[in-house]
Design an enzyme around this catalytic site. Structure first.
Site, mmCIF file in Angstrom:
data_model
loop_
_atom_site.group_PDB
_atom_site.id
_atom_site.type_symbol
_atom_site.label_atom_id
_atom_site.label_comp_id
_atom_site.label_asym_id
_atom_site.label_seq_id
_atom_site.Cartn_x
_atom_site.Cartn_y
_atom_site.Cartn_z
ATOM 1 N N GLN A 78 0.745 -1.383 0.180
ATOM 2 C CA GLN A 78 0.017 -0.260 0.143
ATOM 3 C C GLN A 78 1.191 1.378 0.046
ATOM 4 O O GLN A 78 1.131 1.859 1.062
ATOM 5 C CB GLN A 78 -0.946 -0.097 1.190
ATOM 6 C CG GLN A 78 -1.950 1.165 1.234
ATOM 7 C CD GLN A 78 -3.088 0.891 0.483
ATOM 8 O OE1 GLN A 78 -3.574 -0.291 0.434
ATOM 9 N NE2 GLN A 78 -3.714 1.975 0.058
ATOM 10 N N PHE A 79 1.404 1.589 -1.174
ATOM 11 C CA PHE A 79 2.329 2.627 -1.169
ATOM 12 C C PHE A 79 1.648 4.056 -0.806
ATOM 13 O O PHE A 79 2.207 4.913 -0.400
ATOM 14 C CB PHE A 79 2.730 2.926 -2.585
ATOM 15 C CG PHE A 79 2.155 3.659 -3.607
ATOM 16 C CD1 PHE A 79 2.062 4.951 -3.878
ATOM 17 C CD2 PHE A 79 1.163 2.813 -4.456
ATOM 18 C CE1 PHE A 79 1.498 5.693 -4.880
ATOM 19 C CE2 PHE A 79 0.313 3.572 -5.315
ATOM 20 C CZ PHE A 79 0.501 4.580 -5.699
ATOM 21 N N THR A 80 0.275 4.426 -0.844
ATOM 22 C CA THR A 80 -0.286 5.313 -0.587
ATOM 23 C C THR A 80 -0.415 5.658 0.930
ATOM 24 O O THR A 80 -0.658 6.808 1.485
ATOM 25 C CB THR A 80 -1.853 5.364 -0.892
ATOM 26 O OG1 THR A 80 -2.440 4.405 -0.398
ATOM 27 C CG2 THR A 80 -1.745 5.284 -2.295
#
Length: 150
Positions: A78-80
């Site tokens: 989940q890079f966000t």
């Protein structure tokens, strides 16, 4: 490295309508890898997450860890989670690790969780457009940042 941990009754992740990871009772972990994170950051989270006493014992108290409760873990990249929202209204993701480094640490994190004794560790697919479903139990949701852990 940042992790959002949710105690779940069940959870799954789908890509293009196909289920690629699925667990029953356990933890759903969203994992964000920050630029500059190392295996040491992953190790801190692997040491903490399976041992968090957030499952209920026979008296209804949160006294059991995922290991104690025989729980499973679903890990989704989940890079966000690395978003910087301090300026304007459009998040910046410049603080997230480059994809190759992030994927390597994500894979390392998953492998270490498996070695930690969790009965079942499932994943999504790094970088894919995923649909994640879960039934949050409690709800119990905890946010960890490896920089804040000893």
């Amino acid at each position: 490295m940042k992790a959002v941990i949710q105690r779940v009754m069940n959870s799954d992740v789908q890509i293009d309508g196909e289920t690629v990871g699925k667990i029953g009772k356990g933890l759903m972990v969203l994992l964000g890898v920050m630029d500059g994170d190392t295996k040491s950051d992953a190790d801190k989270l692997v040491k903490k997450i399976p041992n968090l006493r957030i499952f209920e014992d026979e008296n209804g108290k949160m006294n059991l860890s995922c290991l104690d409760a025989g729980g499973e873990i679903l890990v989704v990249s989940q890079f966000t989670l690395c978003a910087d929202c301090s300026h304007g209204r459009r998040p910046s993701f410049i603080k997230s690790a480059p994809p190759e480094e992030a994927n390597a640490l994500y894979e390392y994190f998953v492998a270490e969780l498996k070695s930690a004794g969790i009965s079942r560790v499932e994943t999504g697919k790094f970088g894919a457009d995923m649909k994640v479903s879960l039934i949050n139990d409690g709800p119990v949701t905890i946010i960890l940042d490896s920089e804040e852990l000893k």
